[in-house]
Design a protein around this motif. Structure first.
Motif, mmCIF file in Angstrom:
data_model
loop_
_atom_site.group_PDB
_atom_site.id
_atom_site.type_symbol
_atom_site.label_atom_id
_atom_site.label_comp_id
_atom_site.label_asym_id
_atom_site.label_seq_id
_atom_site.Cartn_x
_atom_site.Cartn_y
_atom_site.Cartn_z
ATOM 1 N N UNK A 224 0.827 -1.215 0.000
ATOM 2 C CA UNK A 224 0.000 0.000 0.000
ATOM 3 C C UNK A 224 0.857 1.259 0.000
ATOM 4 N N UNK A 225 1.985 1.231 0.760
ATOM 5 C CA UNK A 225 2.812 2.428 0.898
ATOM 6 C C UNK A 225 4.236 2.179 0.415
ATOM 7 N N UNK A 226 5.017 1.424 1.183
ATOM 8 C CA UNK A 226 6.422 1.229 0.819
ATOM 9 C C UNK A 226 7.059 0.203 1.750
ATOM 10 N N UNK A 227 8.275 -0.190 1.421
ATOM 11 C CA UNK A 227 9.037 -1.089 2.289
ATOM 12 C C UNK A 227 9.257 -0.452 3.658
ATOM 13 N N UNK A 228 9.504 0.839 3.677
ATOM 14 C CA UNK A 228 9.739 1.521 4.942
ATOM 15 C C UNK A 228 8.501 1.519 5.836
ATOM 16 N N UNK A 229 7.316 1.520 5.234
ATOM 17 C CA UNK A 229 6.085 1.393 6.019
ATOM 18 C C UNK A 229 6.006 0.011 6.662
ATOM 19 N N UNK A 230 6.477 -1.017 5.945
ATOM 20 C CA UNK A 230 6.533 -2.368 6.523
ATOM 21 C C UNK A 230 7.536 -2.416 7.666
ATOM 22 N N UNK A 231 8.700 -1.750 7.493
ATOM 23 C CA UNK A 231 9.645 -1.617 8.600
ATOM 24 C C UNK A 231 8.932 -1.052 9.831
ATOM 25 N N UNK A 232 8.222 0.060 9.624
ATOM 26 C CA UNK A 232 7.568 0.761 10.726
ATOM 27 C C UNK A 232 6.522 -0.115 11.409
ATOM 28 N N UNK A 233 5.697 -0.794 10.618
ATOM 29 C CA UNK A 233 4.648 -1.647 11.189
ATOM 30 C C UNK A 233 5.252 -2.787 12.004
ATOM 31 N N UNK A 234 6.313 -3.388 11.490
ATOM 32 C CA UNK A 234 6.945 -4.513 12.180
ATOM 33 C C UNK A 234 7.580 -4.052 13.490
ATOM 34 N N UNK A 235 8.314 -2.935 13.426
ATOM 35 C CA UNK A 235 8.916 -2.393 14.651
ATOM 36 C C UNK A 235 7.842 -1.995 15.655
ATOM 37 N N UNK A 236 6.781 -1.359 15.153
ATOM 38 C CA UNK A 236 5.703 -0.923 16.026
ATOM 39 C C UNK A 236 5.039 -2.081 16.743
ATOM 40 N N UNK A 237 4.884 -3.216 16.063
ATOM 41 C CA UNK A 237 4.257 -4.378 16.692
ATOM 42 C C UNK A 237 5.058 -4.834 17.906
ATOM 43 N N UNK A 238 6.367 -4.921 17.751
ATOM 44 C CA UNK A 238 7.204 -5.349 18.876
ATOM 45 C C UNK A 238 7.195 -4.316 19.997
ATOM 46 N N UNK A 239 7.176 -3.043 19.636
ATOM 47 C CA UNK A 239 7.078 -1.993 20.650
ATOM 48 C C UNK A 239 5.751 -2.077 21.396
ATOM 49 N N UNK A 240 4.673 -2.343 20.654
ATOM 50 C CA UNK A 240 3.360 -2.453 21.274
ATOM 51 C C UNK A 240 3.294 -3.579 22.275
ATOM 52 N N UNK A 241 3.846 -4.727 21.919
ATOM 53 C CA UNK A 241 3.874 -5.875 22.833
ATOM 54 C C UNK A 241 4.694 -5.532 24.081
ATOM 55 N N UNK A 242 5.885 -4.961 23.869
ATOM 56 C CA UNK A 242 6.782 -4.667 24.992
ATOM 57 C C UNK A 242 6.182 -3.620 25.923
ATOM 58 N N UNK A 243 5.675 -2.535 25.388
ATOM 59 C CA UNK A 243 5.134 -1.467 26.224
ATOM 60 C C UNK A 243 3.881 -1.908 26.970
ATOM 61 N N UNK A 244 3.040 -2.706 26.323
ATOM 62 C CA UNK A 244 1.838 -3.201 26.991
ATOM 63 C C UNK A 244 2.220 -4.134 28.139
ATOM 64 N N UNK A 245 3.184 -5.038 27.863
ATOM 65 C CA UNK A 245 3.635 -5.961 28.912
ATOM 66 C C UNK A 245 4.244 -5.203 30.084
ATOM 67 N N UNK A 246 5.045 -4.186 29.785
ATOM 68 C CA UNK A 246 5.665 -3.390 30.843
ATOM 69 C C UNK A 246 4.612 -2.649 31.659
ATOM 70 N N UNK A 247 3.592 -2.138 30.986
ATOM 71 C CA UNK A 247 2.521 -1.424 31.676
ATOM 72 C C UNK A 247 1.737 -2.355 32.589
ATOM 73 N N UNK A 248 1.460 -3.560 32.098
ATOM 74 C CA UNK A 248 0.702 -4.526 32.911
ATOM 75 C C UNK A 248 1.481 -4.933 34.152
ATOM 76 N N UNK A 249 2.797 -4.981 34.047
ATOM 77 C CA UNK A 249 3.610 -5.348 35.211
ATOM 78 C C UNK A 249 3.583 -4.259 36.276
ATOM 79 N N UNK A 250 3.339 -3.026 35.865
ATOM 80 C CA UNK A 250 3.306 -1.904 36.805
ATOM 81 C C UNK A 250 1.954 -1.758 37.492
ATOM 82 N N UNK A 251 0.923 -2.315 36.850
ATOM 83 C CA UNK A 251 -0.435 -2.178 37.395
ATOM 84 C C UNK A 251 -0.626 -3.098 38.615
#
Length: 251
Positions: A224-251
């Motif tokens: 739809x956009x570019x290879x760099x958009x795929x880079x961003x989506x892939x990196x974002x997925x791992x960030x989303x998992x990590x940040x959510x897990x870190x947040x749940x540990x603090x709750x």
């Protein structure tokens, strides 16, 4: 008497490689952090040197970088890194955030269904349980860059080019996205067998399902956009998992 010179397939291959040598060098350079992360952060199977973990990805990276250089422009796929296409920073940020939301949702799905696919409380971890800095580093640098060059830039582009000879361009792209996502998902199964020799059918279904959804997202971002958009989506997925897990540990 002059002898005519004929350019054979070998000469054409050498010419193609030399023409794209700079792009190949760039691909290897930006993939080095991910390959080094594999070597330094992943425990290799017994009897294998750590450096062996980077050999196969490096070979695939070389092959599929060149494959993408051949196929991507022929099916109008875009990349600033390899083709010099213009990029919108706002769109890259959008796909980074979209990936993060996908990571959150997949992590929640994985965690809430753990009692089904892991009924005996086995050693396999959920996405949230395995969300540490080592996995985040590997996910961002190896997954977000090296895997995307191999799977989307190389494999997806090749499949799209081949399928475009058999069907409409848009249909070819969609089929290529799906097929690549299936292969991407299947490529994560060997790691499961290394962690658990008899993982069970539900674990395999879970692993295939989560990675299939992720692969569809990355393929959509690329086509739809570019290879760099795929880079961003892939990196974002791992960030989303990590940040959510870190947040749940603090709750």
């Amino acid at each position: 008497m002059l002898t005519p010179k004929f350019s054979g397939i070998g000469d054409m291959n050498v010419s193609f490689i030399s023409k794209n040598a700079k792009k190949l060098s760039v691909a290897i350079l930006i993939s080095l952090p991910g390959l080094l992360a594999l070597v330094s952060l992943v425990t290799p199977p017994l009897g294998f040197p750590a450096i062996a973990l980077a050999v196969n990805p490096l070979v695939l990276l070389v092959v599929f970088t060149l494959a993408g250089c051949f196929a991507a422009p022929r099916v109008s796929l875009k990349s600033r890194l390899f083709l010099g296409d213009e990029q919108s920073p706002a769109l890259l940020l959008f796909f980074l955030l979209l990936g993060a939301v996908a990571g959150l949702m997949l992590g929640v799905l994985d965690q809430t269904t753990a009692s089904v696919w892991r009924p005996d409380g086995g050693e396999l971890k959920t996405l949230f349980e395995g969300a540490d800095l080592s996995n985040l580093t590997i996910g961002i640098f190896y997954g977000g860059i090296t895997e995307e060059i191999i799977m989307r830039w190389g494999l997806l582009s090749l499949l799209a080019l081949g399928l475009s000879k058999l069907s409409h361009y848009r249909v070819a792209l969609q089929l290529a996205v799906v097929l690549t996502a299936v292969l991407f998902a299947a490529g994560h199964l060997p790691a499961i067998f290394l962690m658990s020799p008899e993982p069970g059918s539900l674990v395999l279904v879970r692993t295939l399902g989560l990675n299939l959804i992720a692969g569809l997202l990355f393929g959509y971002a690329y086509t739809r956009i570019s290879l760099e958009a795929a880079f961003s989506a892939h990196m974002g997925l791992h960030l989303g998992v990590f940040l959510t897990a870190a947040t749940l540990q603090l709750v």
